[in-house]
Scaffold this active site. Structure first.
Site, PDB file in Angstrom:
ATOM      1  N   ASN A   8      36.609  15.106  51.335  1.00 54.96           N
ATOM      2  CA  ASN A   8      36.003  16.188  51.322  1.00 54.96           C
ATOM      3  C   ASN A   8      34.306  16.159  51.906  1.00 54.96           C
ATOM      4  OD1 ASN A   8      34.257  18.282  50.260  1.00 54.96           O
ATOM      5  ND2 ASN A   8      35.211  18.217  48.085  1.00 54.96           N
ATOM      6  N   GLY A  10      32.015  17.847  51.929  1.00 52.85           N
ATOM      7  CA  GLY A  10      30.839  18.221  50.709  1.00 52.85           C
ATOM      8  C   GLY A  10      30.379  17.214  49.909  1.00 52.85           C
ATOM      9  N   GLU A  33      46.450   6.228  43.670  1.00 50.87           N
ATOM     10  CA  GLU A  33      45.854   6.823  42.510  1.00 50.87           C
ATOM     11  C   GLU A  33      46.688   6.426  41.453  1.00 50.87           C
ATOM     12  OE1 GLU A  33      43.923  10.633  42.413  1.00 50.87           O
ATOM     13  OE2 GLU A  33      43.506  10.855  44.588  1.00 50.87           O
ATOM     14  N   ASP A  62      36.269   9.435  41.054  1.00 46.73           N
ATOM     15  CA  ASP A  62      37.353  10.315  40.215  1.00 46.73           C
ATOM     16  C   ASP A  62      36.671  11.239  39.229  1.00 46.73           C
ATOM     17  OD1 ASP A  62      40.124  10.511  40.428  1.00 46.73           O
ATOM     18  OD2 ASP A  62      39.936  10.057  38.177  1.00 46.73           O
TER      19      ASP A  62
END
Length: 224
Positions: A8, A10, A33, A62
């Site tokens: 991401n 962002g 994960e 996370d």
């Protein structure tokens, strides 16, 4: 160079609001994960794996939405719940459960008794291969999942590679979806009268769980 491990872009832009632009770059790395009811071991395990892959300082996050009426669900499983149930259904479950919990005998304040209350939590995990001095922020020194999978040659590294953790939390409540901005659960999470989806990016970053964690991290990182 600090590598923010994410797909991401962002998140990287948000990190650059707290760190100098040239000090952080994106690393697209698909770390493992693990399954855990807590965010901290998931982020710490990812940071260790990303550091071994990149060989330079890494930052892994996370995050999740923790709904009080659902005993913290979806929490670390927020992405899975969004993909399988959708945010509207998660919101409906929270509101339906909340209505079932309402009682006229409550003596707490309205805000404290609000059964629709929830929190966004974010945990940032930093690893650069070196030990850390003691500080109020926790240090994860163990990684049992990695140790179990490690060979005899690298078991010591798997269990002792330290990770520094920084948490950010923002409280709010679950509401009917409103707003066209943001992503994920933003339309159903209201903070101080606005959903995250109704806020501009700058407004959200100023109060977000990730922004609060980044604020703590940037103060510490400046002394690293």
């Amino acid at each position: 160079m600090l590598r923010y491990v994410t797909t991401n872009a962002g998140k990287v832009r948000e990190a650059r609001d707290y760190l100098s632009d040239g000090s952080v770059s994106q690393l697209d790395f698909d770390y493992t994960e693990i399954q855990s009811p807590e965010l901290e071991p998931i982020a710490a395990r990812g940071a260790r794996e990303a550091y071994r892959h990149a060989g330079e300082p890494v930052l892994v996050d996370d995050a999740g939405l923790f709904i009080d009426a659902l005993d913290g669900f979806p929490g670390p499983y927020s992405s899975y719940a969004e993909e399988t149930l959708g945010i509207e259904r998660v919101g409906e479950l929270a509101r339906d459960t909340s209505r079932g919990d309402v009682s006229g005998s409550r003596t707490q304040s309205d805000e404290a008794a609000d059964p629709a209350r929830a929190a966004f939590r974010c945990v940032l995990a930093y690893c650069d291969g070196d030990p850390f001095d003691a500080s109020p922020d926790p240090i994860d020194r163990g990684d049992r999942a990695a140790a179990a999978a490690a060979s005899a040659d690298d078991e010591d590294d798997a269990t002792t590679l330290p990770v520094k953790l920084f948490e950010g939390v923002v409280r709010g409540r679950i509401v009917e979806p409103r707003g066209d901005g943001g992503f994920g659960y933003d339309p159903i999470f209201e903070h101080e009268g606005q959903t995250f989806a109704e806020m501009t990016a700058a407004e959200k970053n100023a109060v977000s769980h990730r922004g609060r964690a980044l604020g703590k991290f940037s103060e510490w990182y400046a002394t690293r």
